[in-house]
Write a protein that holds these residues in place. Structure first.
Motif, mmCIF file in Angstrom:
data_model
loop_
_atom_site.group_PDB
_atom_site.id
_atom_site.type_symbol
_atom_site.label_atom_id
_atom_site.label_comp_id
_atom_site.label_asym_id
_atom_site.label_seq_id
_atom_site.Cartn_x
_atom_site.Cartn_y
_atom_site.Cartn_z
ATOM 1 N N ALA A 32 0.909 -1.259 -0.112
ATOM 2 C CA ALA A 32 0.031 -0.003 -0.101
ATOM 3 C C ALA A 32 0.678 1.201 0.009
ATOM 4 N N LYS A 33 2.070 1.189 0.585
ATOM 5 C CA LYS A 33 2.842 2.497 0.718
ATOM 6 C C LYS A 33 3.597 2.567 -0.713
ATOM 7 N N CYS A 34 3.667 1.730 -1.565
ATOM 8 C CA CYS A 34 4.083 1.969 -2.805
ATOM 9 C C CYS A 34 3.374 2.112 -3.875
ATOM 10 N N ALA A 35 2.025 2.185 -3.483
ATOM 11 C CA ALA A 35 0.810 2.156 -4.633
ATOM 12 C C ALA A 35 1.195 1.399 -5.941
ATOM 13 N N PRO A 36 0.915 0.258 -5.833
ATOM 14 C CA PRO A 36 1.234 -0.568 -7.247
ATOM 15 C C PRO A 36 -0.118 -0.317 -8.084
ATOM 16 N N ILE A 50 5.140 11.588 -9.568
ATOM 17 C CA ILE A 50 6.273 12.096 -9.597
ATOM 18 C C ILE A 50 7.935 11.101 -9.695
ATOM 19 N N MET A 51 7.490 10.089 -9.073
ATOM 20 C CA MET A 51 8.766 9.057 -8.789
ATOM 21 C C MET A 51 9.010 8.686 -10.090
ATOM 22 N N ARG A 52 7.651 8.075 -10.878
ATOM 23 C CA ARG A 52 7.975 7.654 -12.465
ATOM 24 C C ARG A 52 9.066 8.673 -13.195
ATOM 25 N N GLY A 53 8.534 9.677 -13.002
ATOM 26 C CA GLY A 53 9.124 10.783 -13.795
ATOM 27 C C GLY A 53 10.566 11.141 -13.259
ATOM 28 N N HIS A 57 13.757 10.369 -15.695
ATOM 29 C CA HIS A 57 14.742 11.430 -15.366
ATOM 30 C C HIS A 57 16.261 10.947 -15.290
ATOM 31 N N SER A 58 16.376 10.273 -14.261
ATOM 32 C CA SER A 58 17.449 9.203 -13.883
ATOM 33 C C SER A 58 18.009 8.581 -15.027
ATOM 34 N N GLU A 59 17.351 8.016 -15.751
ATOM 35 C CA GLU A 59 17.607 7.066 -17.207
ATOM 36 C C GLU A 59 18.134 8.087 -17.834
ATOM 37 N N ARG A 86 0.666 11.938 -0.959
ATOM 38 C CA ARG A 86 1.409 10.509 -0.952
ATOM 39 C C ARG A 86 0.235 9.405 -0.783
ATOM 40 N N THR A 87 0.527 8.369 -1.163
ATOM 41 C CA THR A 87 -0.447 7.358 -0.883
ATOM 42 C C THR A 87 -0.590 6.925 0.600
ATOM 43 N N ASP A 88 0.630 6.863 1.448
ATOM 44 C CA ASP A 88 0.679 6.787 2.728
ATOM 45 C C ASP A 88 0.413 8.117 3.428
ATOM 46 N N ALA A 102 18.161 15.511 1.207
ATOM 47 C CA ALA A 102 19.505 15.127 0.853
ATOM 48 C C ALA A 102 19.529 14.557 -0.671
ATOM 49 N N TYR A 103 18.449 14.183 -1.131
ATOM 50 C CA TYR A 103 18.361 14.029 -2.594
ATOM 51 C C TYR A 103 18.490 15.133 -3.581
ATOM 52 N N LEU A 104 17.725 16.263 -2.967
ATOM 53 C CA LEU A 104 17.861 17.713 -3.549
ATOM 54 C C LEU A 104 19.144 18.045 -3.864
ATOM 55 N N ALA A 128 20.701 8.256 -2.705
ATOM 56 C CA ALA A 128 19.939 9.108 -1.954
ATOM 57 C C ALA A 128 18.394 8.642 -2.081
ATOM 58 N N CYS A 129 18.060 8.038 -3.564
ATOM 59 C CA CYS A 129 16.849 7.461 -3.948
ATOM 60 C C CYS A 129 16.806 6.291 -2.979
ATOM 61 N N ILE A 130 17.767 5.563 -2.650
ATOM 62 C CA ILE A 130 17.589 4.243 -2.009
ATOM 63 C C ILE A 130 17.520 4.386 -0.577
ATOM 64 N N SER A 131 18.171 5.552 -0.196
ATOM 65 C CA SER A 131 18.123 5.651 1.380
ATOM 66 C C SER A 131 16.517 6.152 1.735
ATOM 67 N N CYS A 132 15.765 6.855 0.960
ATOM 68 C CA CYS A 132 14.773 7.232 1.387
ATOM 69 C C CYS A 132 13.750 6.019 1.210
ATOM 70 N N HIS A 133 14.044 5.153 0.307
ATOM 71 C CA HIS A 133 13.282 3.680 -0.144
ATOM 72 C C HIS A 133 13.388 2.909 0.916
ATOM 73 N N GLU A 134 14.586 2.915 1.435
ATOM 74 C CA GLU A 134 14.701 1.898 2.725
ATOM 75 C C GLU A 134 13.792 2.110 3.930
HETATM 76 C C1 HEC Z 1 12.344 11.378 0.085
HETATM 77 C C2 HEC Z 1 11.992 9.811 -0.299
HETATM 78 C C3 HEC Z 1 12.101 9.454 -1.465
HETATM 79 C C4 HEC Z 1 13.089 9.547 -2.431
HETATM 80 C C5 HEC Z 1 14.479 10.648 -2.550
HETATM 81 C C6 HEC Z 1 12.820 8.930 -3.730
HETATM 82 N N1 HEC Z 1 11.615 8.188 -3.650
HETATM 83 FE FE1 HEC Z 1 10.915 7.046 -4.812
HETATM 84 N N2 HEC Z 1 8.989 6.866 -3.685
HETATM 85 C C7 HEC Z 1 9.165 7.234 -2.275
HETATM 86 C C8 HEC Z 1 7.823 7.178 -1.806
HETATM 87 C C9 HEC Z 1 7.420 7.262 -0.358
HETATM 88 C C10 HEC Z 1 7.075 6.243 -2.729
HETATM 89 C C11 HEC Z 1 5.385 5.638 -2.801
HETATM 90 C C12 HEC Z 1 4.665 6.863 -3.610
HETATM 91 C C13 HEC Z 1 3.563 6.921 -3.088
HETATM 92 O O1 HEC Z 1 2.559 6.047 -3.930
HETATM 93 O O2 HEC Z 1 2.833 7.795 -2.174
HETATM 94 C C14 HEC Z 1 8.111 5.989 -3.885
HETATM 95 C C15 HEC Z 1 7.628 5.305 -4.853
HETATM 96 C C16 HEC Z 1 8.466 5.202 -6.268
HETATM 97 C C17 HEC Z 1 8.427 4.127 -7.076
HETATM 98 C C18 HEC Z 1 7.257 3.565 -7.421
HETATM 99 C C19 HEC Z 1 6.008 4.466 -8.434
HETATM 100 C C20 HEC Z 1 4.884 3.864 -8.583
HETATM 101 O O3 HEC Z 1 4.679 3.664 -9.697
HETATM 102 O O4 HEC Z 1 3.949 3.808 -7.891
HETATM 103 C C21 HEC Z 1 9.444 4.401 -8.128
HETATM 104 C C22 HEC Z 1 9.799 3.591 -9.396
HETATM 105 C C23 HEC Z 1 10.400 5.273 -7.293
HETATM 106 N N3 HEC Z 1 9.822 5.644 -6.192
HETATM 107 C C24 HEC Z 1 11.817 5.360 -7.961
HETATM 108 C C25 HEC Z 1 12.541 6.386 -7.268
HETATM 109 C C26 HEC Z 1 13.862 6.818 -8.107
HETATM 110 C C27 HEC Z 1 14.381 6.355 -9.185
HETATM 111 C C28 HEC Z 1 14.286 7.678 -7.058
HETATM 112 C C29 HEC Z 1 15.603 8.700 -7.282
HETATM 113 C C30 HEC Z 1 15.938 9.302 -8.334
HETATM 114 C C31 HEC Z 1 13.632 8.053 -5.890
HETATM 115 N N4 HEC Z 1 12.420 7.116 -6.201
HETATM 116 C C32 HEC Z 1 13.643 9.006 -4.741
HETATM 117 C C33 HEC Z 1 10.127 8.014 -1.627
HETATM 118 C C34 HEC Z 1 11.373 8.512 -2.271
#
Ligand code: HEC
Length: 152
Positions: A32-36, A50-53, A57-59, A86-88, A102-104, A128-134
């Protein structure tokens, strides 16, 4: 005796079912936190878009760096990283914002870096992407790792 066995079997099965139920709850919370998309096709949060964007952009940055070309312009979606829906809704905003900052900051360093330093700073943006995702969304980590440039 017979009844004791039947009762124990019954209690044991109830216990097993309860465990399975807990596991299912835990995994559905995670996703649920990652909105499939397939679960939530019409109600995708702005942050997921935004994340997909950012992934695209990273690619594009990676390709530009590999070819020694100019970096693509920084996308406007970066401005919405901290404010987008955000979803969550229950995440720890302070921790989230510090990871976003940190990412910015890594992105600014990359855009200010000399050409030969770009691979190193690019990989730091991926860190920085990965530390937030962890902290917030484990699902895409494997995919994000593939963005790393190999640096000799
Ligand atoms: C500050 C925290 C943070 C950073 C930095 C971050 N992410 Fe995320 N990401 C999230 C969160 C939270 C979600 C879940 C989004 C939601 O549904 O609310 C997410 C979702 C995603 C998804 C799944 C999107 C979908 O289709 O549902 C992808 C892919 C992704 N991030 C890639 C990246 C990439 C690549 C980067 C770096 C360029 C990045 N993220 C940086 C927090 C972050």
């Amino acid at each position: 005796m017979k009844y004791t066995i039947i009762t124990s079997v019954f209690v044991f099965s109830a216990f097993l079912l309860a465990c399975v139920d807990e596991r299912e709850k835990a995994s559905s919370n995670d996703s649920a936190k990652c909105a499939p998309d397939e679960v939530n096709p019409n109600g995708t949060a702005e942050l997921a878009v935004i994340m997909r964007g950012l992934a695209d952009h990273s690619e594009a940055m990676k390709t530009a760096i590999q070819k020694g070309e100019a970096l693509p312009l920084q996308p406007e979606i970066l401005e919405r990283l901290k404010t987008a829906d955000r979803t969550d809704k229950n995440i720890d905003v302070q921790v989230y914002n510090s990871h976003a900052d940190a990412y910015l900051a890594q992105m600014s360093q990359l855009y200010g870096a000399a050409q030969e330093e770009r691979p190193k700073y690019f990989n730091a943006t991926i860190d920085a992407c990965i530390s937030c995702h962890e902290n917030f969304c484990h699902g895409p980590i494997k995919r994000i790792r593939k963005l790393y440039l190999s640096v000799n």
